[in-house]
Design a protein around this motif. Structure first.
Motif, PDB file in Angstrom:
ATOM      1  N   VAL A   1      79.050 -31.740  -9.135  1.00  0.00           N
ATOM      2  CA  VAL A   1      78.502 -30.795  -8.163  1.00  0.00           C
ATOM      3  C   VAL A   1      77.721 -31.513  -7.074  1.00  0.00           C
ATOM      4  O   VAL A   1      76.917 -32.419  -7.348  1.00  0.00           O
ATOM      5  CB  VAL A   1      77.574 -29.776  -8.859  1.00  0.00           C
ATOM      6  N   GLN A   2      77.958 -31.084  -5.854  1.00  0.00           N
ATOM      7  CA  GLN A   2      77.158 -31.506  -4.720  1.00  0.00           C
ATOM      8  C   GLN A   2      76.251 -30.335  -4.372  1.00  0.00           C
ATOM      9  O   GLN A   2      76.720 -29.256  -4.000  1.00  0.00           O
ATOM     10  CB  GLN A   2      78.071 -31.858  -3.554  1.00  0.00           C
ATOM     11  N   SER A   3      74.945 -30.530  -4.509  1.00  0.00           N
ATOM     12  CA  SER A   3      74.013 -29.399  -4.371  1.00  0.00           C
ATOM     13  C   SER A   3      73.773 -29.005  -2.924  1.00  0.00           C
ATOM     14  O   SER A   3      73.592 -27.820  -2.614  1.00  0.00           O
ATOM     15  CB  SER A   3      72.687 -29.743  -5.035  1.00  0.00           C
ATOM     16  N   THR A   4      73.708 -29.995  -2.033  1.00  0.00           N
ATOM     17  CA  THR A   4      73.551 -29.703  -0.607  1.00  0.00           C
ATOM     18  C   THR A   4      74.510 -30.602   0.156  1.00  0.00           C
ATOM     19  O   THR A   4      75.107 -31.525  -0.416  1.00  0.00           O
ATOM     20  CB  THR A   4      72.119 -29.973  -0.121  1.00  0.00           C
ATOM     21  N   VAL A   5      74.623 -30.366   1.426  1.00  0.00           N
ATOM     22  CA  VAL A   5      75.541 -31.167   2.243  1.00  0.00           C
ATOM     23  C   VAL A   5      75.103 -32.622   2.288  1.00  0.00           C
ATOM     24  O   VAL A   5      75.908 -33.523   2.537  1.00  0.00           O
ATOM     25  CB  VAL A   5      75.666 -30.572   3.658  1.00  0.00           C
ATOM     26  N   TRP A   6      73.801 -32.886   2.030  1.00  0.00           N
ATOM     27  CA  TRP A   6      73.303 -34.258   2.078  1.00  0.00           C
ATOM     28  C   TRP A   6      73.276 -34.925   0.711  1.00  0.00           C
ATOM     29  O   TRP A   6      72.962 -36.088   0.594  1.00  0.00           O
ATOM     30  CB  TRP A   6      71.864 -34.267   2.646  1.00  0.00           C
TER      31      TRP A   6
ATOM     32  N   ILE B   1      74.343 -24.843  -5.204  1.00  0.00           N
ATOM     33  CA  ILE B   1      75.668 -25.437  -5.173  1.00  0.00           C
ATOM     34  C   ILE B   1      76.216 -25.407  -3.757  1.00  0.00           C
ATOM     35  O   ILE B   1      76.364 -24.333  -3.179  1.00  0.00           O
ATOM     36  CB  ILE B   1      76.633 -24.685  -6.114  1.00  0.00           C
ATOM     37  N   PHE B   2      76.519 -26.584  -3.222  1.00  0.00           N
ATOM     38  CA  PHE B   2      77.208 -26.672  -1.934  1.00  0.00           C
ATOM     39  C   PHE B   2      78.709 -26.806  -2.152  1.00  0.00           C
ATOM     40  O   PHE B   2      79.497 -26.163  -1.489  1.00  0.00           O
ATOM     41  CB  PHE B   2      76.673 -27.857  -1.128  1.00  0.00           C
ATOM     42  N   ASN B   3      79.065 -27.644  -3.117  1.00  0.00           N
ATOM     43  CA  ASN B   3      80.478 -27.880  -3.377  1.00  0.00           C
ATOM     44  C   ASN B   3      80.644 -28.372  -4.817  1.00  0.00           C
ATOM     45  O   ASN B   3      79.800 -29.100  -5.325  1.00  0.00           O
ATOM     46  CB  ASN B   3      81.039 -28.940  -2.422  1.00  0.00           C
ATOM     47  N   ILE B   4      81.727 -27.928  -5.462  1.00  0.00           N
ATOM     48  CA  ILE B   4      82.065 -28.436  -6.788  1.00  0.00           C
ATOM     49  C   ILE B   4      83.377 -29.200  -6.694  1.00  0.00           C
ATOM     50  O   ILE B   4      84.373 -28.657  -6.219  1.00  0.00           O
ATOM     51  CB  ILE B   4      82.199 -27.302  -7.825  1.00  0.00           C
ATOM     52  N   ASN B   5      83.353 -30.437  -7.109  1.00  0.00           N
ATOM     53  CA  ASN B   5      84.567 -31.255  -7.113  1.00  0.00           C
ATOM     54  C   ASN B   5      85.327 -30.980  -8.409  1.00  0.00           C
ATOM     55  O   ASN B   5      85.739 -29.862  -8.680  1.00  0.00           O
ATOM     56  CB  ASN B   5      84.217 -32.719  -6.919  1.00  0.00           C
ATOM     57  N   ASP B   6      85.507 -31.974  -9.238  1.00  0.00           N
ATOM     58  CA  ASP B   6      86.240 -31.787 -10.488  1.00  0.00           C
ATOM     59  C   ASP B   6      85.460 -30.926 -11.470  1.00  0.00           C
ATOM     60  O   ASP B   6      84.239 -30.990 -11.537  1.00  0.00           O
ATOM     61  CB  ASP B   6      86.522 -33.143 -11.142  1.00  0.00           C
ATOM     62  N   MET B   7      86.192 -30.144 -12.230  1.00  0.00           N
ATOM     63  CA  MET B   7      85.634 -29.398 -13.362  1.00  0.00           C
ATOM     64  C   MET B   7      86.506 -29.716 -14.572  1.00  0.00           C
ATOM     65  O   MET B   7      87.689 -30.034 -14.429  1.00  0.00           O
ATOM     66  CB  MET B   7      85.610 -27.889 -13.107  1.00  0.00           C
ATOM     67  N   GLY B   8      85.906 -29.619 -15.737  1.00  0.00           N
ATOM     68  CA  GLY B   8      86.706 -29.973 -16.903  1.00  0.00           C
ATOM     69  C   GLY B   8      86.116 -29.490 -18.202  1.00  0.00           C
ATOM     70  O   GLY B   8      85.010 -28.942 -18.243  1.00  0.00           O
TER      71      GLY B   8
ATOM     72  N   TYR C   1      77.215 -32.528 -14.332  1.00  0.00           N
ATOM     73  CA  TYR C   1      76.507 -31.533 -15.129  1.00  0.00           C
ATOM     74  C   TYR C   1      77.340 -31.121 -16.328  1.00  0.00           C
ATOM     75  O   TYR C   1      78.575 -31.099 -16.272  1.00  0.00           O
ATOM     76  CB  TYR C   1      76.191 -30.290 -14.287  1.00  0.00           C
ATOM     77  N   TRP C   2      76.623 -30.758 -17.427  1.00  0.00           N
ATOM     78  CA  TRP C   2      77.258 -30.343 -18.667  1.00  0.00           C
ATOM     79  C   TRP C   2      76.773 -28.962 -19.083  1.00  0.00           C
ATOM     80  O   TRP C   2      75.586 -28.640 -18.915  1.00  0.00           O
ATOM     81  CB  TRP C   2      76.945 -31.321 -19.795  1.00  0.00           C
ATOM     82  N   GLY C   3      77.671 -28.178 -19.646  1.00  0.00           N
ATOM     83  CA  GLY C   3      77.290 -26.926 -20.275  1.00  0.00           C
ATOM     84  C   GLY C   3      76.725 -27.180 -21.655  1.00  0.00           C
ATOM     85  O   GLY C   3      76.722 -28.307 -22.156  1.00  0.00           O
TER      86      GLY C   3
ATOM     87  N   VAL D   1      71.192 -26.888 -11.131  1.00  0.00           N
ATOM     88  CA  VAL D   1      72.512 -26.367 -11.452  1.00  0.00           C
ATOM     89  C   VAL D   1      72.616 -26.164 -12.960  1.00  0.00           C
ATOM     90  O   VAL D   1      72.246 -27.059 -13.727  1.00  0.00           O
ATOM     91  CB  VAL D   1      73.624 -27.303 -10.956  1.00  0.00           C
ATOM     92  N   GLN D   2      73.116 -25.018 -13.366  1.00  0.00           N
ATOM     93  CA  GLN D   2      73.327 -24.737 -14.790  1.00  0.00           C
ATOM     94  C   GLN D   2      74.795 -24.365 -15.011  1.00  0.00           C
ATOM     95  O   GLN D   2      75.408 -23.731 -14.164  1.00  0.00           O
ATOM     96  CB  GLN D   2      72.440 -23.586 -15.266  1.00  0.00           C
ATOM     97  N   LEU D   3      75.318 -24.798 -16.143  1.00  0.00           N
ATOM     98  CA  LEU D   3      76.659 -24.413 -16.566  1.00  0.00           C
ATOM     99  C   LEU D   3      76.533 -23.582 -17.836  1.00  0.00           C
ATOM    100  O   LEU D   3      75.934 -24.032 -18.812  1.00  0.00           O
ATOM    101  CB  LEU D   3      77.526 -25.645 -16.839  1.00  0.00           C
ATOM    102  N   GLN D   4      77.079 -22.378 -17.830  1.00  0.00           N
ATOM    103  CA  GLN D   4      77.013 -21.476 -18.972  1.00  0.00           C
ATOM    104  C   GLN D   4      78.414 -21.265 -19.522  1.00  0.00           C
ATOM    105  O   GLN D   4      79.250 -20.638 -18.887  1.00  0.00           O
ATOM    106  CB  GLN D   4      76.400 -20.137 -18.554  1.00  0.00           C
ATOM    107  N   ALA D   5      78.635 -21.795 -20.719  1.00  0.00           N
ATOM    108  CA  ALA D   5      79.952 -21.680 -21.362  1.00  0.00           C
ATOM    109  C   ALA D   5      79.953 -20.530 -22.359  1.00  0.00           C
ATOM    110  O   ALA D   5      78.935 -20.213 -22.977  1.00  0.00           O
ATOM    111  CB  ALA D   5      80.299 -22.981 -22.067  1.00  0.00           C
ATOM    112  N   SER D   6      81.121 -19.921 -22.511  1.00  0.00           N
ATOM    113  CA  SER D   6      81.280 -18.832 -23.472  1.00  0.00           C
ATOM    114  C   SER D   6      82.728 -18.758 -23.916  1.00  0.00           C
ATOM    115  O   SER D   6      83.608 -19.386 -23.312  1.00  0.00           O
ATOM    116  CB  SER D   6      80.845 -17.507 -22.847  1.00  0.00           C
TER     117      SER D   6
END
Length: 120
Positions: A98-103, A27-34, A109-111, A1-6
């Motif tokens: 981030v949850q990458s898969t259902v399992w 990415i399966f699911n993203i919980n909190d972002m900030g 993760y950080w940008g 997973v990569q985060l690209q900030a701009s």
């Protein structure tokens, strides 16, 4: 997973900037972002966060001036910054849980950081 900030840059006091951060990869699911920020010589601090359900939280110094939002379809989080002050000068980092898969467990993760400079 990569985060690209701009979206960072140089702006005069009272001006506005909009930061964006897009998550990509497995990415399966993203919980909190900030958004966090770190000014020279200071510790990194939380600026704003948003849950998957849209609930937001802000540090006191930005309440009423900054607005966090997210586009879940695009895996993207935004930070609209208005009425900027010189003390907002910092490197801004996006964060996503981030949850990458259902399992998978949820990983943090950080940008790469985007610099915001507010001149007086």
């Amino acid at each position: 997973v990569q985060l690209q900030a701009s979206g960072g840059g140089l702006v005069q006091a009272g001006g506005s900037l909009r930061l964006s951060c897009a998550a990509s990869g497995r990415i399966f699911n993203i919980n909190d972002m900030g958004w966090y920020r770190q000014a020279p010589g200071k510790q990194r601090e939380m600026v704003a966060s948003i849950t998957s359900g849209g609930r937001t939280a802000y540090t006191d110094s930005v309440k009423g001036r900054f607005t966090i939002s997210r586009d879940s379809a695009k895996n993207t989080v935004y930070l609209q910054m208005n009425s900027l002050k010189p003390e907002d000068t910092a490197v801004y980092y996006c964060n996503a849980k981030v949850q990458s898969t259902v399992w998978s467990m949820v990983d943090n993760y950080w940008g790469q950081g985007t610099e915001v400079t507010v001149s007086s």
